[in-house]
Design a protein around this motif. Structure first.
Motif, PDB file in Angstrom:
ATOM      1  N   PHE A  53      76.416  19.266  44.730  1.00  0.00           N
ATOM      2  CA  PHE A  53      75.274  19.290  44.397  1.00  0.00           C
ATOM      3  C   PHE A  53      75.133  19.999  43.603  1.00  0.00           C
ATOM      4  O   PHE A  53      76.549  20.619  42.871  1.00  0.00           O
ATOM      5  N   LEU A  54      74.022  19.950  42.578  1.00  0.00           N
ATOM      6  CA  LEU A  54      73.685  20.717  41.682  1.00  0.00           C
ATOM      7  C   LEU A  54      73.285  21.683  41.800  1.00  0.00           C
ATOM      8  O   LEU A  54      73.099  22.226  42.036  1.00  0.00           O
ATOM      9  N   SER A  55      73.967  22.632  40.451  1.00  0.00           N
ATOM     10  CA  SER A  55      73.681  24.055  41.127  1.00  0.00           C
ATOM     11  C   SER A  55      72.271  24.561  41.013  1.00  0.00           C
ATOM     12  O   SER A  55      71.559  23.846  40.222  1.00  0.00           O
ATOM     13  N   LYS A  56      71.850  25.929  41.575  1.00  0.00           N
ATOM     14  CA  LYS A  56      70.789  26.554  41.441  1.00  0.00           C
ATOM     15  C   LYS A  56      70.046  26.120  39.576  1.00  0.00           C
ATOM     16  O   LYS A  56      69.214  25.285  39.763  1.00  0.00           O
ATOM     17  N   ASN A  57      70.982  26.720  38.900  1.00  0.00           N
ATOM     18  CA  ASN A  57      70.244  26.865  37.099  1.00  0.00           C
ATOM     19  C   ASN A  57      70.475  24.746  36.525  1.00  0.00           C
ATOM     20  O   ASN A  57      69.548  24.636  36.085  1.00  0.00           O
ATOM     21  N   GLU A  58      70.735  24.118  37.023  1.00  0.00           N
ATOM     22  CA  GLU A  58      71.456  22.720  37.131  1.00  0.00           C
ATOM     23  C   GLU A  58      69.704  22.187  37.531  1.00  0.00           C
ATOM     24  O   GLU A  58      68.910  21.131  36.818  1.00  0.00           O
ATOM     25  N   VAL A  59      69.367  22.357  38.948  1.00  0.00           N
ATOM     26  CA  VAL A  59      68.228  21.968  39.467  1.00  0.00           C
ATOM     27  C   VAL A  59      67.099  22.781  38.080  1.00  0.00           C
ATOM     28  O   VAL A  59      66.288  21.930  37.741  1.00  0.00           O
ATOM     29  N   ALA A  60      66.901  24.298  37.760  1.00  0.00           N
ATOM     30  CA  ALA A  60      65.862  24.424  37.004  1.00  0.00           C
ATOM     31  C   ALA A  60      66.239  23.746  35.835  1.00  0.00           C
ATOM     32  O   ALA A  60      64.628  23.653  35.358  1.00  0.00           O
ATOM     33  N   GLU A  61      66.530  23.078  35.015  1.00  0.00           N
ATOM     34  CA  GLU A  61      67.044  22.750  34.242  1.00  0.00           C
ATOM     35  C   GLU A  61      66.383  21.543  34.025  1.00  0.00           C
ATOM     36  O   GLU A  61      65.308  20.815  33.245  1.00  0.00           O
ATOM     37  N   LEU A  62      66.564  20.669  35.013  1.00  0.00           N
ATOM     38  CA  LEU A  62      66.309  19.133  35.180  1.00  0.00           C
ATOM     39  C   LEU A  62      65.103  19.235  35.453  1.00  0.00           C
ATOM     40  O   LEU A  62      64.707  18.627  35.029  1.00  0.00           O
ATOM     41  N   THR A  63      64.144  20.349  36.094  1.00  0.00           N
ATOM     42  CA  THR A  63      62.899  20.084  35.907  1.00  0.00           C
ATOM     43  C   THR A  63      62.459  20.933  35.471  1.00  0.00           C
ATOM     44  O   THR A  63      61.209  20.449  35.607  1.00  0.00           O
ATOM     45  N   GLY A  64      62.838  22.020  34.912  1.00  0.00           N
ATOM     46  CA  GLY A  64      61.546  22.882  33.948  1.00  0.00           C
ATOM     47  C   GLY A  64      61.186  23.347  34.544  1.00  0.00           C
ATOM     48  O   GLY A  64      60.159  24.167  33.649  1.00  0.00           O
ATOM     49  N   ARG A  65      61.368  24.418  35.679  1.00  0.00           N
ATOM     50  CA  ARG A  65      60.893  25.144  36.950  1.00  0.00           C
ATOM     51  C   ARG A  65      62.000  25.896  37.691  1.00  0.00           C
ATOM     52  O   ARG A  65      62.818  25.687  37.538  1.00  0.00           O
ATOM     53  N   VAL A  87      69.788  18.512  45.665  1.00  0.00           N
ATOM     54  CA  VAL A  87      70.447  17.491  44.613  1.00  0.00           C
ATOM     55  C   VAL A  87      71.805  16.990  44.546  1.00  0.00           C
ATOM     56  O   VAL A  87      72.679  17.792  43.648  1.00  0.00           O
ATOM     57  N   LEU A  88      71.922  15.845  45.632  1.00  0.00           N
ATOM     58  CA  LEU A  88      73.630  15.942  44.584  1.00  0.00           C
ATOM     59  C   LEU A  88      73.588  14.973  43.191  1.00  0.00           C
ATOM     60  O   LEU A  88      72.734  14.368  42.740  1.00  0.00           O
ATOM     61  N   ARG A  89      74.577  15.564  42.737  1.00  0.00           N
ATOM     62  CA  ARG A  89      75.482  15.386  41.326  1.00  0.00           C
ATOM     63  C   ARG A  89      75.123  13.559  41.206  1.00  0.00           C
ATOM     64  O   ARG A  89      75.063  13.365  40.584  1.00  0.00           O
ATOM     65  N   LYS A  90      75.404  12.602  42.152  1.00  0.00           N
ATOM     66  CA  LYS A  90      76.288  10.902  42.351  1.00  0.00           C
ATOM     67  C   LYS A  90      74.216  10.651  41.645  1.00  0.00           C
ATOM     68  O   LYS A  90      74.113   9.480  41.316  1.00  0.00           O
ATOM     69  N   ALA A  91      73.143  10.881  42.746  1.00  0.00           N
ATOM     70  CA  ALA A  91      71.891  10.894  42.689  1.00  0.00           C
ATOM     71  C   ALA A  91      71.819  10.688  41.363  1.00  0.00           C
ATOM     72  O   ALA A  91      70.535   9.702  40.723  1.00  0.00           O
TER      73      ALA A  91
END
Length: 80
Positions: free
Chosen positions: A4-16, A43-47
């Motif tokens: 899975f994406l890390s919390k930081n990666e999800v924040a970077e992806l979404t900008g939130r 969020v799955l990394r593969k997705a």
């Protein structure tokens, strides 16, 4: 590498940074996710790799950088 994406990666992806805003942005981006026991999106990394064109099968059949203007359906405009 984590599944899975890390919390930081999800924040970077979404900008939130806020959980609810991340959920809203992922939904708007049509990215598949699940919610963990604490309410954070997972969020799955593969997705993400598939969504952003990292699928090697797709890349080998037609690279985005090799598209011609005529393939982009730009109408009558001429681009040099």
């Amino acid at each position: 590498m984590n599944l899975f994406l890390s919390k930081n990666e999800v924040a970077e992806l979404t900008g939130r940074k806020q959980r609810q805003k991340q959920l809203e942005q992922l939904t708007a981006m049509r990215i598949t996710f699940t919610i963990d026991a604490f309410g954070w999106p997972k969020v799955l990394r593969k997705a993400i790799e598939a969504e952003l064109g990292a699928n090697p099968t797709w890349q080998s059949t037609k690279s985005r950088s090799t598209l011609k203007a005529s393939e982009l359906n730009l109408g009558d405009k001429s681009y040099g």
